[in-house]
Structures are given as structure tokens and as C-alpha cells.
Design a protein around this motif. Structure first.
Motif, PDB file in Angstrom:
ATOM      1  N   GLN A 136       0.869  -1.179   0.000  1.00  0.00           N
ATOM      2  CA  GLN A 136       0.000   0.000   0.000  1.00  0.00           C
ATOM      3  C   GLN A 136       0.905   1.228   0.000  1.00  0.00           C
ATOM      4  OE1 GLN A 136      -3.279  -0.206  -0.277  1.00  0.00           O
ATOM      5  NE2 GLN A 136      -3.296  -2.439  -0.177  1.00  0.00           N
ATOM      6  N   PRO A 137       1.400   1.647  -1.156  1.00  0.00           N
ATOM      7  CA  PRO A 137       2.437   2.682  -1.190  1.00  0.00           C
ATOM      8  C   PRO A 137       2.019   4.037  -0.638  1.00  0.00           C
ATOM      9  CG  PRO A 137       1.678   2.144  -3.404  1.00  0.00           C
ATOM     10  CD  PRO A 137       1.123   1.106  -2.501  1.00  0.00           C
ATOM     11  N   VAL A 138       0.782   4.480  -0.891  1.00  0.00           N
ATOM     12  CA  VAL A 138       0.364   5.784  -0.365  1.00  0.00           C
ATOM     13  C   VAL A 138       0.362   5.754   1.159  1.00  0.00           C
ATOM     14  CG1 VAL A 138      -1.506   7.459  -0.232  1.00  0.00           C
ATOM     15  CG2 VAL A 138      -0.958   6.396  -2.422  1.00  0.00           C
ATOM     16  N   ALA A 139      -0.194   4.699   1.725  1.00  0.00           N
ATOM     17  CA  ALA A 139      -0.217   4.573   3.184  1.00  0.00           C
ATOM     18  C   ALA A 139       1.197   4.483   3.742  1.00  0.00           C
ATOM     19  CB  ALA A 139      -1.033   3.344   3.590  1.00  0.00           C
ATOM     20  N   ALA A 140       2.074   3.737   3.061  1.00  0.00           N
ATOM     21  CA  ALA A 140       3.451   3.574   3.531  1.00  0.00           C
ATOM     22  C   ALA A 140       4.195   4.909   3.509  1.00  0.00           C
ATOM     23  CB  ALA A 140       4.176   2.548   2.675  1.00  0.00           C
ATOM     24  N   PHE A 141       4.075   5.654   2.404  1.00  0.00           N
ATOM     25  CA  PHE A 141       4.771   6.933   2.325  1.00  0.00           C
ATOM     26  C   PHE A 141       4.149   7.969   3.267  1.00  0.00           C
ATOM     27  CE2 PHE A 141       6.743   5.317  -1.579  1.00  0.00           C
ATOM     28  CZ  PHE A 141       8.030   5.814  -1.428  1.00  0.00           C
ATOM     29  N   SER A 142       2.866   7.872   3.509  1.00  0.00           N
ATOM     30  CA  SER A 142       2.230   8.755   4.491  1.00  0.00           C
ATOM     31  C   SER A 142       2.816   8.502   5.877  1.00  0.00           C
ATOM     32  CB  SER A 142       0.713   8.534   4.523  1.00  0.00           C
ATOM     33  OG  SER A 142       0.115   8.913   3.312  1.00  0.00           O
ATOM     34  N   HIS A 143       2.998   7.225   6.187  1.00  0.00           N
ATOM     35  CA  HIS A 143       3.590   6.886   7.479  1.00  0.00           C
ATOM     36  C   HIS A 143       5.029   7.380   7.562  1.00  0.00           C
ATOM     37  CE1 HIS A 143       4.501   4.724  11.125  1.00  0.00           C
ATOM     38  NE2 HIS A 143       5.547   4.182  10.527  1.00  0.00           N
ATOM     39  N   LEU A 144       5.790   7.187   6.502  1.00  0.00           N
ATOM     40  CA  LEU A 144       7.176   7.656   6.508  1.00  0.00           C
ATOM     41  C   LEU A 144       7.234   9.170   6.683  1.00  0.00           C
ATOM     42  CD1 LEU A 144       8.679   5.420   3.684  1.00  0.00           C
ATOM     43  CD2 LEU A 144       9.210   5.319   6.135  1.00  0.00           C
ATOM     44  N   PRO A 154       1.486  -4.055 -14.017  1.00  0.00           N
ATOM     45  CA  PRO A 154       1.889  -2.659 -13.824  1.00  0.00           C
ATOM     46  C   PRO A 154       1.522  -2.145 -12.436  1.00  0.00           C
ATOM     47  CG  PRO A 154       0.837  -2.950 -15.964  1.00  0.00           C
ATOM     48  CD  PRO A 154       0.625  -4.224 -15.197  1.00  0.00           C
ATOM     49  N   ARG A 155       2.436  -1.376 -11.857  1.00  0.00           N
ATOM     50  CA  ARG A 155       2.252  -0.715 -10.567  1.00  0.00           C
ATOM     51  C   ARG A 155       2.228  -1.678  -9.385  1.00  0.00           C
ATOM     52  NH1 ARG A 155      -1.976   4.331 -11.734  1.00  0.00           N
ATOM     53  NH2 ARG A 155      -0.791   5.197 -13.503  1.00  0.00           N
ATOM     54  N   ALA A 156       2.427  -2.972  -9.622  1.00  0.00           N
ATOM     55  CA  ALA A 156       2.487  -3.925  -8.523  1.00  0.00           C
ATOM     56  C   ALA A 156       3.810  -3.771  -7.789  1.00  0.00           C
ATOM     57  CB  ALA A 156       2.355  -5.352  -9.054  1.00  0.00           C
ATOM     58  N   PRO A 157       3.864  -4.126  -6.499  1.00  0.00           N
ATOM     59  CA  PRO A 157       5.128  -4.028  -5.773  1.00  0.00           C
ATOM     60  C   PRO A 157       6.234  -4.800  -6.494  1.00  0.00           C
ATOM     61  CG  PRO A 157       3.325  -4.492  -4.271  1.00  0.00           C
ATOM     62  CD  PRO A 157       2.770  -4.633  -5.653  1.00  0.00           C
ATOM     63  N   GLY A 158       7.364  -4.186  -6.658  1.00  0.00           N
ATOM     64  CA  GLY A 158       8.473  -4.814  -7.357  1.00  0.00           C
ATOM     65  C   GLY A 158       9.447  -3.765  -7.842  1.00  0.00           C
ATOM     66  N   PRO A 159      10.557  -4.184  -8.447  1.00  0.00           N
ATOM     67  CA  PRO A 159      11.590  -3.234  -8.855  1.00  0.00           C
ATOM     68  C   PRO A 159      11.085  -2.096  -9.730  1.00  0.00           C
ATOM     69  CG  PRO A 159      12.392  -5.482  -9.055  1.00  0.00           C
ATOM     70  CD  PRO A 159      10.938  -5.579  -8.728  1.00  0.00           C
TER      71      PRO A 159
END
Length: 288
Positions: free
Chosen positions: A135-143, A185-190
Motif C-alpha cells: 500500500q504505497p500511499v499509506a506507507a509513504f504517508s507513514h514515513l 503494472p504498478r504492482a510491488p516490485g523493482p
């Protein structure tokens, strides 16, 4: 083409790094670090750390970038590296102790949920460690919540696969020998943030502002500078996702793919410099 389809080598999740991929990275630490060194140095130069800053390094791996940051912010600043792999955190701690780096520390934690009973950080840094959040938005919000208001953020993420010959040409070899599932596309990964629109969407959604993105383009030494073809092949098949995709195949398929990879690397080998293949990354700067 075998009937046994392999998952996309790019389909990596956090738990992969906490287990098998973390152990593989540690076993080939010098090779990985040598391969990423040019981009890592470019990101460190761009970050331009100064003494006294408190810096959080996400996906710190074996600790190379964290130790470099600790040197830059010494004597009064600190660098804390976080990684989900216990193997890599242990190795990074040993390297810091051996180097006598008292202002560098490491923590095994999930960056998307970790909390601290300390003052907020002045800077956030990540060399290819921020593309695996479910969940990138949530993760970056936490960071962002771990940073001082307006604190700087410096990230390196991979650009589009089609502009990364080191990935596309190796994938061509793999697909010629093994049926591989298409990447999502846009899935977690490199390559989660290959699309700049999506990358901006995630960072803006997490509350970051002043986003600046520059392209890094260069030649990436597979397995490190000066590594000969046979060692580069061994590194890729033993340590990278390419090798994971071949593990369940029979010996004939593995041998054929290895032979094809060797021929590919021979085309890109430069004596004294190694197997050099084009790469592209996004160097990202923003404010929290």
C-alpha cells in the motif's frame, strides 16, 4: 518452451526480502553493491547531506548507503538504516562495528509501520528500497510522519524496463527458454514506479510536495566493475530473480538459458570494465 510457467521475476513482495531474497543478497553482497554503486553515488551526491542531520535510510540492505550517510553527517548527525531482512541487518551491523561507525545504526523493521520514541528525522533516503510497499500511499504517508515538517526526501527507483537493457535483454533470454507470467503494472516490485504519473500520484497522495525527478542514465556493470563474463553469469543465475525463474525447470532448460545468457553478456563485455548494460533510474527529491 516449457509448460511450467514461472512467475514474473519482477513480482517481489516484502516477505521475499525478509526471507529468500534477503539471504541471496547477503550471499552476493559485494556483487550487488558493485552493480548499484554508480547510481547510489549519484543519489548520495544529489542528497548532499551535511553534518548534524538525522537521516532515515529505507531498505538499507548491507549498509553501504547508511555508512556513507553516517560519514557525511558526522560528528553530530546520525544515520539509521531500516531493512526487512534480518540477514542484511545483521551484516550491516557487523560492518558498522568493524568500521567503528558509532553514529550508524540498523534496525530490522517494516518501514511502512515502524515507529520511534525519538525526535523526527531531518531526511529520508532510499536507494531502490521504496518500490515494494503493498500500500504505497499509506506507507509513504507513514514515513512522512517520521520526518520534520518540510524535511527532504531522496529516492532512487528504476525507470521503465524497456529503457533498462540490463533487465529487458536478460528477460528476452529468459522468455526464449521459459514461459514467464507478464508483470502487473504498478504492482510491488523493482519497476513499481516506472510510470512518473503514478510515482507523483503516490507521493502527492502521501502529502509530499515540491517533487523533482531527474533521470539517471548510464551503463550498469553486471555483478560489479571488472567482473568477467563467467562470474557475471554465475551471479545472475545464483542471486538474481532470473535464477529464481529457472529453479523449477529441468537441467536442459537451465543449461540452454545459461548458454544464451553467456552469449548475451559476451556482446556487452568490455575488458577491464566488465559486462556493461544500459540502465535508467529516476532520482527523486521531495519535501515532507
Amino acid at each position: 518452451m516449457t509448460e511450467n510457467a514461472s512467475p514474473s521475476p519482477n513480482a517481489l513482495k516484502p516477505e521475499d526480502w525478509a526471507g529468500e531474497m534477503g539471504a541471496r543478497w547477503l550471499a552476493n553482497l559485494d556483487r550487488f553493491e558493485g552493480m548499484l554503486a554508480p547510481i547510489g553515488q549519484a543519489l548520495l551526491d544529489r542528497a548532499d547531506f551535511v553534518p548534524g542531520q538525522r537521516v532515515l535510510d529505507i531498505g538499507s540492505g548491507g549498509g553501504t548507503t547508511t555508512l556513507a550517510i553516517a560519514n557525511a553527517v558526522a560528528p553530530d548527525g546520525i544515520a539509521l538504516g531500516i531493512d526487512i531482512s534480518p540477514d542484511l541487518v545483521g551484516a550491516a551491523m557487523r560492518r558498522a562495528e568493524a568500521a567503528g561507525m558509532r553514529n550508524a545504526s540498523f534496525l530490522r523493521a517494516d518501514a511502512s509501520t515502524v515507529t520511534f520514541d525519538t525526535p523526527p528525522f531531518d531526511r529520508l533516503f532510499s536507494r531502490f528500497g521504496s518500490m515494494f510497499f503493498e500500500q504505497p500511499v499509506a506507507a509513504f504517508s507513514h514515513l512522512r510522519s517520521l520526518l520534520k515538517g518540510g524535511a527532504g526526501v531522496d529516492l532512487a527507483v528504476w525507470g521503465p524496463p524497456r529503457e533498462n537493457a540490463w533487465m529487458m535483454e536478460m528477460m528476452g533470454v529468459l522468455r526464449a527458454n521459459v514461459e514467464v507470467a507478464q508483470a502487473v503494472p504498478r504492482a510491488p516490485g523493482p519497476f513499481a514506479f516506472e510510470d512518473l504519473d503514478y510515482l507523483n500520484e503516490v507521493l502527492l497522495g502521501a502529502g509530499f510536495t515540491g517533487i523533482e525527478i531527474d533521470a539517471y542514465e548510464g551503463l550498469q556493470p553486471i555483478g560489479g566493475a571488472g567482473v568477467p563474463v563467467d562470474e557475471a553469469v554465475q551471479f545472475v543465475t545464483a542471486a538474481m530473480a532470473f535464477g529464481r525463474a529457472l529453479e523449477d525447470q529441468d537441467a536442459a532448460v537451465r543449461e540452454r538459458a545459461t548458454d544464451d545468457l553467456t552469449k548475451l553478456f559476451e556482446q556487452h563485455f568490455v575488458p577491464g570494465e566488465g559486462v556493461l548494460m544500459a540502465c535508467k533510474a529516476w532520482l527523486v527529491k521531495a519535501s515532507g
